[in-house]
Scaffold this motif. Structure first.
Motif, mmCIF file in Angstrom:
data_model
loop_
_atom_site.group_PDB
_atom_site.id
_atom_site.type_symbol
_atom_site.label_atom_id
_atom_site.label_comp_id
_atom_site.label_asym_id
_atom_site.label_seq_id
_atom_site.Cartn_x
_atom_site.Cartn_y
_atom_site.Cartn_z
ATOM 1 N N GLU A 1 19.301 -3.225 16.253
ATOM 2 C CA GLU A 1 19.530 -3.811 17.571
ATOM 3 C C GLU A 1 18.868 -5.175 17.700
ATOM 4 N N PHE A 2 17.659 -5.297 17.166
ATOM 5 C CA PHE A 2 16.898 -6.555 17.226
ATOM 6 C C PHE A 2 16.751 -7.130 15.815
ATOM 7 N N SER A 3 17.844 -7.242 15.112
ATOM 8 C CA SER A 3 17.790 -7.636 13.699
ATOM 9 C C SER A 3 17.214 -9.025 13.479
ATOM 10 N N GLY A 4 17.252 -9.866 14.485
ATOM 11 C CA GLY A 4 16.733 -11.212 14.333
ATOM 12 C C GLY A 4 15.231 -11.295 14.172
ATOM 13 N N ARG A 5 14.522 -10.287 14.665
ATOM 14 C CA ARG A 5 13.056 -10.331 14.553
ATOM 15 C C ARG A 5 12.482 -9.196 13.708
ATOM 16 N N PHE A 6 13.279 -8.226 13.320
ATOM 17 C CA PHE A 6 12.786 -7.092 12.537
ATOM 18 C C PHE A 6 12.925 -7.334 11.045
ATOM 19 N N VAL A 7 11.952 -6.855 10.279
ATOM 20 C CA VAL A 7 12.077 -6.707 8.838
ATOM 21 C C VAL A 7 11.609 -5.289 8.514
ATOM 22 N N VAL A 8 12.381 -4.578 7.707
ATOM 23 C CA VAL A 8 12.076 -3.191 7.364
ATOM 24 C C VAL A 8 11.503 -3.140 5.957
ATOM 25 N N ILE A 9 10.329 -2.524 5.830
ATOM 26 C CA ILE A 9 9.627 -2.417 4.559
ATOM 27 C C ILE A 9 9.513 -0.944 4.173
ATOM 28 N N ASP A 10 9.826 -0.624 2.926
ATOM 29 C CA ASP A 10 9.708 0.736 2.420
ATOM 30 C C ASP A 10 8.231 1.096 2.284
ATOM 31 N N GLY A 11 7.763 2.032 3.124
ATOM 32 C CA GLY A 11 6.359 2.414 3.102
ATOM 33 C C GLY A 11 6.025 3.551 2.157
ATOM 34 N N GLY A 12 7.015 4.079 1.423
ATOM 35 C CA GLY A 12 6.776 5.211 0.542
ATOM 36 C C GLY A 12 6.313 4.811 -0.842
ATOM 37 N N ARG A 13 5.520 3.786 -0.931
ATOM 38 C CA ARG A 13 4.987 3.301 -2.209
ATOM 39 C C ARG A 13 3.491 3.087 -2.084
ATOM 40 N N SER A 14 2.883 2.507 -3.098
ATOM 41 C CA SER A 14 1.450 2.263 -3.018
ATOM 42 C C SER A 14 1.142 1.249 -1.924
ATOM 43 N N VAL A 15 -0.066 1.316 -1.412
ATOM 44 C CA VAL A 15 -0.506 0.387 -0.372
ATOM 45 C C VAL A 15 -0.357 -1.054 -0.854
ATOM 46 N N GLU A 16 -0.686 -1.288 -2.113
ATOM 47 C CA GLU A 16 -0.638 -2.643 -2.662
ATOM 48 C C GLU A 16 0.795 -3.163 -2.750
ATOM 49 N N GLU A 17 1.720 -2.316 -3.180
ATOM 50 C CA GLU A 17 3.122 -2.735 -3.280
ATOM 51 C C GLU A 17 3.699 -3.057 -1.910
ATOM 52 N N VAL A 18 3.384 -2.219 -0.933
ATOM 53 C CA VAL A 18 3.868 -2.464 0.423
ATOM 54 C C VAL A 18 3.294 -3.776 0.955
ATOM 55 N N ALA A 19 1.996 -3.997 0.705
ATOM 56 C CA ALA A 19 1.336 -5.206 1.205
ATOM 57 C C ALA A 19 1.981 -6.477 0.647
ATOM 58 N N VAL A 20 2.361 -6.455 -0.616
ATOM 59 C CA VAL A 20 3.011 -7.618 -1.222
ATOM 60 C C VAL A 20 4.337 -7.916 -0.529
ATOM 61 N N ASP A 21 5.112 -6.875 -0.254
ATOM 62 C CA ASP A 21 6.390 -7.075 0.430
ATOM 63 C C ASP A 21 6.187 -7.588 1.853
ATOM 64 N N VAL A 22 5.160 -7.100 2.514
ATOM 65 C CA VAL A 22 4.853 -7.581 3.880
ATOM 66 C C VAL A 22 4.507 -9.063 3.831
ATOM 67 N N GLN A 23 3.677 -9.457 2.884
ATOM 68 C CA GLN A 23 3.287 -10.858 2.761
ATOM 69 C C GLN A 23 4.503 -11.744 2.510
ATOM 70 N N ARG A 24 5.401 -11.289 1.656
ATOM 71 C CA ARG A 24 6.606 -12.068 1.374
ATOM 72 C C ARG A 24 7.482 -12.206 2.614
ATOM 73 N N ALA A 25 7.575 -11.134 3.376
ATOM 74 C CA ALA A 25 8.411 -11.167 4.579
ATOM 75 C C ALA A 25 7.872 -12.131 5.626
ATOM 76 N N VAL A 26 6.546 -12.210 5.713
ATOM 77 C CA VAL A 26 5.907 -13.045 6.724
ATOM 78 C C VAL A 26 5.873 -14.510 6.291
ATOM 79 N N SER A 27 5.672 -14.761 5.005
ATOM 80 C CA SER A 27 5.580 -16.139 4.512
ATOM 81 C C SER A 27 6.847 -16.916 4.838
#
Length: 207
Positions: A178-204
């Motif tokens: 519904e709010f696709s313009g501001r949302f990014v979906v990250i797969d949280g079913g992995r290691s904390v470190e892997e998720v964190a890298v994807d979050v950083q990439r999404a925000v950068s």
């Protein structure tokens, strides 16, 4: 990354790891030289923290869904006035563990069909959306096990059980569309470190 103030929120079902990822992102951005404010909802300001105790502790049926909605909106208004708006205006990055999307789910979908009322109150009393929302998505059964293992006093919503978790996950994914313009979906079913890298990439590049 530019130096303009931004408002980033983390959403997800209980136990998804969003709080950990919010903290890790705040540490990462601070290390990049940005001025970061890490906060949470309900809470984030003295008055909102008082309301947090009312809604997250005690019997899960303590409040009606309508009363909960009013309490959360009051807490969010105080949080917005006293922390979020002035911090963003000062050029800071505000990272919040939950915001209005959680209310759209837990009060608007989870306990009663109040989504229309949630949106009306949001427009009237809050009037802003995040610049970016990171949804940490994961299996609801695994997330519930994590949430219940925390053994803290704030078990207000974990107590509603697995069916609630499944409905909330579906609802959050629907919100992301519904709010696709501001949302990014990250797969949280992995290691904390892997998720964190994807979050950083999404925000950068966006903040």
């Amino acid at each position: 990354m530019n130096e303009q103030g931004r408002f980033i929120t983390f959403e997800g079902i209980d136990g998804s790891g969003k709080s950990t990822q919010a903290r890790l992102l705040a540490e990462y951005l601070s290390a990049q030289g940005r001025e970061v404010v890490l906060t949470r909802e309900p809470g984030g300001s003295p008055g909102a923290e008082d309301i947090r105790k009312l809604v997250l502790e005690g019997d899960p049926d303590r409040w009606s869904a309508e009363t909960e909605l009013l309490l959360f909106t009051a807490a969010r208004r105080d949080h917005l006035e006293r922390l979020i708006t002035p911090s963003v205006a000062a050029g800071k990055l505000v990272i919040s563990d939950r915001f209005a999307d959680s209310t759209r789910m837990y009060q608007g979908l989870g306990r009663a069909a109040l989504r229309g009322l949630v949106d009306q109150l949001h427009e009237l009393m809050i009037g802003r959306e995040p610049d970016l929302t990171v949804l940490i998505d994961m299996d609801p059964e695994v997330a519930l096990e994590r949430a219940l293992a925390r053994a803290g006093e704030e078990e207000r919503f974990e107590a509603f059980g697995g069916e609630m978790q499944r409905r909330m996950r579906e609802g959050f994914l629907a919100l992301a569309k519904e709010f696709s313009g501001r949302f990014v979906v990250i797969d949280g079913g992995r290691s904390v470190e892997e998720v964190a890298v994807d979050v950083q990439r999404a925000v950068s590049g966006r903040c």
